[in-house]
Design an enzyme around this catalytic site. Sequence first.
Site, PDB file in Angstrom:
ATOM      1  N   CYS A 130      64.398   2.933 144.850  1.00  0.00           N
ATOM      2  CA  CYS A 130      65.380   2.340 145.970  1.00  0.00           C
ATOM      3  C   CYS A 130      66.647   2.970 146.255  1.00  0.00           C
ATOM      4  CB  CYS A 130      65.517   0.699 145.593  1.00  0.00           C
ATOM      5  SG  CYS A 130      66.598   0.455 144.212  1.00  0.00           S
ATOM      6  N   HIS A 189      68.728  -3.639 142.658  1.00  0.00           N
ATOM      7  CA  HIS A 189      67.839  -3.300 143.829  1.00  0.00           C
ATOM      8  C   HIS A 189      68.755  -3.010 145.052  1.00  0.00           C
ATOM      9  CE1 HIS A 189      64.627  -2.299 146.871  1.00  0.00           C
ATOM     10  NE2 HIS A 189      64.941  -3.352 147.403  1.00  0.00           N
ATOM     11  N   ASP A 247      64.411  -1.817 154.342  1.00  0.00           N
ATOM     12  CA  ASP A 247      64.263  -1.565 152.957  1.00  0.00           C
ATOM     13  C   ASP A 247      63.206  -0.597 152.887  1.00  0.00           C
ATOM     14  OD1 ASP A 247      64.099  -1.292 150.159  1.00  0.00           O
ATOM     15  OD2 ASP A 247      64.010  -3.542 149.963  1.00  0.00           O
TER      16      ASP A 247
END
Length: 271
Positions: free
Chosen positions: A71, A110, A125
């Site tokens: 991420c 995250h 995302d």
Amino acid sequence: MHPPIDLDAYLRRIAYRDATAPDLPTLRALVAAHAAAIPFENLDPWFGLPVDLEPAALQRKLLHDGRGGYCFEHNLLLQAALRAIGFDVSALIARVLWRQSDDAVTPQTHMLLRVELDGENWLVDVGFGSQTLTGVLRLQADIEQPTPLEPFRLVRMGDDWCMQSQLYGVWRSLYRFDLHSPPPIDLVVANHYVSTYPGSRFTTHLVAARIEGDRRLTLLDREFTVRRLGHEPERQLLRDGGEVRRVLEQRFRLRLPAHPQLYRRLHELPG
């Protein structure tokens, strides 16, 4: 001043050939192209190697070396590209709830992005692995929002927001977050934790994911899974390290690093 990015190299990497502008159609197209082209993978922490978030390192790894990342790498790269195009974009940090109860207290491990566009806020995302968001979500609670794959929605949890996706008719929580943009050092600390902590999923398992048309491809150690909307998952237990290597190279489009222990580690993966 924001870190520079080789925008032309980024657009080539994601096979994006249209004109760019800081508007919603461009944002949607970039997110879809990024999710399809650059795989999610954790080879570096799995090998015990540091994950470098410096802009030059991110570009070398994801744009030039044929690698993917997780991420922080994906979303920092996308953030730099969006800023170079002219978008107003900021980082957010989240607590992962995937496969946990909604009231679980988890660390902030995250990263996602908020984009302000024409007075409205949107979320993107490209780095959540098996449930990476392939579309762009309006920052609005309690409405089902379509994406190229599953529907997503945002719900409120007290002062926080919660990202959810719909799987087989059930809403599943992915993570919770607030709208405070963290200083960069908080992302560095979170990245260090998930890439070095002995109990982290990323140090103990081999993980990969990619979007392939209308399919989600995932790999967990030797289990390769293909998921399509409206179909049961197709799971395959790969026989040995050679099959794992072929799947990583051919289905996840990864150029594997020249690590001296690569093939031994692949052969030792649990079934």
